[in-house]
Design a protein around this motif. Sequence first.
Motif, mmCIF file in Angstrom:
data_model
loop_
_atom_site.group_PDB
_atom_site.id
_atom_site.type_symbol
_atom_site.label_atom_id
_atom_site.label_comp_id
_atom_site.label_asym_id
_atom_site.label_seq_id
_atom_site.Cartn_x
_atom_site.Cartn_y
_atom_site.Cartn_z
ATOM 1 N N GLN A 1 68.602 -5.357 -39.779
ATOM 2 C CA GLN A 1 68.197 -6.711 -40.143
ATOM 3 C C GLN A 1 69.037 -7.747 -39.398
ATOM 4 O O GLN A 1 70.173 -7.485 -39.001
ATOM 5 N N GLY A 2 68.452 -8.943 -39.231
ATOM 6 C CA GLY A 2 69.179 -10.060 -38.648
ATOM 7 C C GLY A 2 69.174 -10.042 -37.137
ATOM 8 O O GLY A 2 68.317 -9.446 -36.495
ATOM 9 N N GLU A 3 70.173 -10.690 -36.559
ATOM 10 C CA GLU A 3 70.277 -10.831 -35.118
ATOM 11 C C GLU A 3 71.043 -9.661 -34.498
ATOM 12 O O GLU A 3 71.904 -9.062 -35.136
ATOM 13 N N CYS A 4 70.726 -9.370 -33.239
ATOM 14 C CA CYS A 4 71.521 -8.405 -32.482
ATOM 15 C C CYS A 4 72.900 -8.999 -32.177
ATOM 16 O O CYS A 4 73.066 -10.213 -32.142
ATOM 17 N N GLY A 5 73.878 -8.114 -31.974
ATOM 18 C CA GLY A 5 75.183 -8.564 -31.525
ATOM 19 C C GLY A 5 76.176 -8.873 -32.620
ATOM 20 O O GLY A 5 77.212 -9.485 -32.358
ATOM 21 N N VAL A 6 75.911 -8.444 -33.860
ATOM 22 C CA VAL A 6 76.824 -8.773 -34.957
ATOM 23 C C VAL A 6 77.817 -7.639 -35.231
ATOM 24 O O VAL A 6 78.674 -7.766 -36.099
ATOM 25 N N ASP A 7 77.704 -6.538 -34.509
ATOM 26 C CA ASP A 7 78.581 -5.398 -34.716
ATOM 27 C C ASP A 7 79.814 -5.506 -33.816
ATOM 28 O O ASP A 7 79.973 -6.449 -33.051
ATOM 29 N N SER B 1 76.331 -5.689 -29.801
ATOM 30 C CA SER B 1 75.110 -5.134 -29.225
ATOM 31 C C SER B 1 73.976 -4.956 -30.228
ATOM 32 O O SER B 1 72.812 -5.061 -29.854
ATOM 33 N N TRP B 2 74.295 -4.649 -31.496
ATOM 34 C CA TRP B 2 73.270 -4.190 -32.418
ATOM 35 C C TRP B 2 73.176 -5.062 -33.672
ATOM 36 O O TRP B 2 74.021 -5.901 -33.941
ATOM 37 N N MET B 3 72.125 -4.823 -34.440
ATOM 38 C CA MET B 3 71.921 -5.526 -35.709
ATOM 39 C C MET B 3 72.709 -4.842 -36.829
ATOM 40 O O MET B 3 73.058 -3.667 -36.737
ATOM 41 N N LEU B 4 72.901 -5.566 -37.902
ATOM 42 C CA LEU B 4 73.357 -4.970 -39.157
ATOM 43 C C LEU B 4 72.441 -3.798 -39.478
ATOM 44 O O LEU B 4 71.214 -3.931 -39.461
ATOM 45 N N SER B 5 73.018 -2.640 -39.786
ATOM 46 C CA SER B 5 72.188 -1.451 -40.011
ATOM 47 C C SER B 5 73.050 -0.293 -40.493
ATOM 48 O O SER B 5 74.271 -0.409 -40.623
ATOM 49 N N GLN B 6 72.380 0.844 -40.735
ATOM 50 C CA GLN B 6 73.034 2.130 -40.970
ATOM 51 C C GLN B 6 72.758 3.006 -39.748
ATOM 52 O O GLN B 6 71.669 2.930 -39.175
ATOM 53 N N GLU B 7 73.709 3.863 -39.386
ATOM 54 C CA GLU B 7 73.511 4.681 -38.187
ATOM 55 C C GLU B 7 73.410 6.167 -38.491
ATOM 56 O O GLU B 7 74.271 6.753 -39.138
ATOM 57 N N PHE B 8 72.338 6.763 -38.003
ATOM 58 C CA PHE B 8 72.174 8.205 -37.856
ATOM 59 C C PHE B 8 72.660 8.493 -36.441
ATOM 60 O O PHE B 8 71.958 8.257 -35.476
ATOM 61 N N GLN B 9 73.892 8.960 -36.317
ATOM 62 C CA GLN B 9 74.469 9.096 -34.988
ATOM 63 C C GLN B 9 73.808 10.224 -34.193
ATOM 64 O O GLN B 9 73.581 11.319 -34.708
ATOM 65 N N CYS C 1 78.722 2.944 -40.527
ATOM 66 C CA CYS C 1 78.339 1.605 -40.984
ATOM 67 C C CYS C 1 78.321 0.683 -39.765
ATOM 68 O O CYS C 1 79.297 0.648 -39.010
ATOM 69 N N ILE C 2 77.246 -0.042 -39.564
ATOM 70 C CA ILE C 2 77.172 -1.010 -38.474
ATOM 71 C C ILE C 2 77.293 -2.413 -39.066
ATOM 72 O O ILE C 2 76.572 -2.765 -40.005
ATOM 73 N N VAL D 1 78.238 -9.144 -48.768
ATOM 74 C CA VAL D 1 78.262 -10.596 -48.584
ATOM 75 C C VAL D 1 79.246 -11.182 -49.582
ATOM 76 O O VAL D 1 79.115 -10.972 -50.788
ATOM 77 N N ASN D 2 80.255 -11.875 -49.075
ATOM 78 C CA ASN D 2 81.282 -12.482 -49.930
ATOM 79 C C ASN D 2 81.883 -11.457 -50.895
ATOM 80 O O ASN D 2 82.118 -11.742 -52.075
ATOM 81 N N GLY D 3 82.089 -10.239 -50.376
ATOM 82 C CA GLY D 3 82.707 -9.184 -51.163
ATOM 83 C C GLY D 3 81.786 -8.449 -52.106
ATOM 84 O O GLY D 3 82.210 -7.506 -52.784
ATOM 85 N N GLN D 4 80.513 -8.855 -52.166
ATOM 86 C CA GLN D 4 79.552 -8.235 -53.075
ATOM 87 C C GLN D 4 78.508 -7.438 -52.296
ATOM 88 O O GLN D 4 78.022 -7.886 -51.257
ATOM 89 N N ARG D 5 78.159 -6.253 -52.818
ATOM 90 C CA ARG D 5 77.155 -5.423 -52.172
ATOM 91 C C ARG D 5 75.746 -5.876 -52.548
ATOM 92 O O ARG D 5 75.454 -6.109 -53.732
ATOM 93 N N GLN D 6 74.889 -5.989 -51.538
ATOM 94 C CA GLN D 6 73.486 -6.336 -51.719
ATOM 95 C C GLN D 6 72.636 -5.201 -51.159
ATOM 96 O O GLN D 6 73.019 -4.561 -50.174
ATOM 97 N N PRO D 7 71.463 -4.914 -51.742
ATOM 98 C CA PRO D 7 70.634 -3.802 -51.267
ATOM 99 C C PRO D 7 70.215 -3.975 -49.808
ATOM 100 O O PRO D 7 69.880 -5.076 -49.369
ATOM 101 N N LEU D 8 70.260 -2.860 -49.056
ATOM 102 C CA LEU D 8 69.793 -2.809 -47.676
ATOM 103 C C LEU D 8 68.812 -1.648 -47.593
ATOM 104 O O LEU D 8 69.185 -0.523 -47.276
ATOM 105 N N THR D 9 67.556 -1.909 -47.924
ATOM 106 C CA THR D 9 66.584 -0.835 -48.129
ATOM 107 C C THR D 9 65.416 -0.862 -47.149
ATOM 108 O O THR D 9 64.525 -0.022 -47.246
ATOM 109 N N HIS D 10 65.424 -1.792 -46.213
ATOM 110 C CA HIS D 10 64.329 -1.858 -45.256
ATOM 111 C C HIS D 10 64.830 -2.540 -43.990
ATOM 112 O O HIS D 10 65.894 -3.170 -43.977
ATOM 113 N N GLY D 11 64.059 -2.436 -42.924
ATOM 114 C CA GLY D 11 64.426 -3.111 -41.690
ATOM 115 C C GLY D 11 63.801 -2.452 -40.473
ATOM 116 O O GLY D 11 63.029 -1.502 -40.574
ATOM 117 N N LYS D 12 64.158 -2.950 -39.329
ATOM 118 C CA LYS D 12 63.683 -2.403 -38.071
ATOM 119 C C LYS D 12 64.455 -1.125 -37.732
ATOM 120 O O LYS D 12 65.477 -0.818 -38.352
#
Length: 215
Positions: free
Chosen positions: A57-63, A67-75, A90-91, A172-183
């Motif tokens: 999710q979001g813009e590329c280059g935040v890692d 280079s990449w978006m906020l995400s989870q990685e299957f290496q 964790c990305i 976000v601000n120390g609190q976990r928010q669901p990350l259940t979908h995305g590109k």
Amino acid sequence: MQEGEPVLRISGEIYGCVFTKQDFTNYDLKLKVKWGEKKWVPRIDEPRDSGILYNSQGECGVDYWHSWMLSQEFQVSEHQKGNAMGDFWCIANSSADIRASFDATKDTLKFNPTAAPVTMGKGGKGFCQAAANYELPNGQWNELELIHVNGKSIHLVNGHVVLAVDNSSFVVNGQRQPLTHGKIQLQSEAAEVYYKGIMIKPLDAMPKQYAQYFK
């Protein structure tokens, strides 16, 4: 084209990714991958590396490599120096819970389905090794499968479960928010790599044979 099939070649010359236009949630993703010959700075002496980044999710280059978006990685990684197909990263500011045991000799976590859950990210460890290495010898196609339903994910390598991810989230601000979908992103990370047979189908629920990993 290779042997009559369309193949995606990633040269690896720059750090970046190709990613879907569509946002995906609750799906079974399958693809095949094999390594090329070329490697590039800064990983000339490192294992060949790529990755499937999901819930992007979001813009590329935040890692950390910009280079990449906020995400989870299957290496997607050559089995060397503790790396293996199916490892987890964790990305950016993503987080998750993984049942893992700590290997003091390697200063890292390794997936263990009988261990207590460990929270990844959020200031803690951002990497977890796959349970075992099931990569085929270089030059052969490996079949990878990612099953993701409602923030729960299974990483499979050549038919073997190597890792399970629960409570996919971001901080976000120390609190976990669901990350259940995305590109879905496929990484270019200093190694030549080929992908083919990319297929995705929707799922209504986590298949029963994998439910045990989330009890």
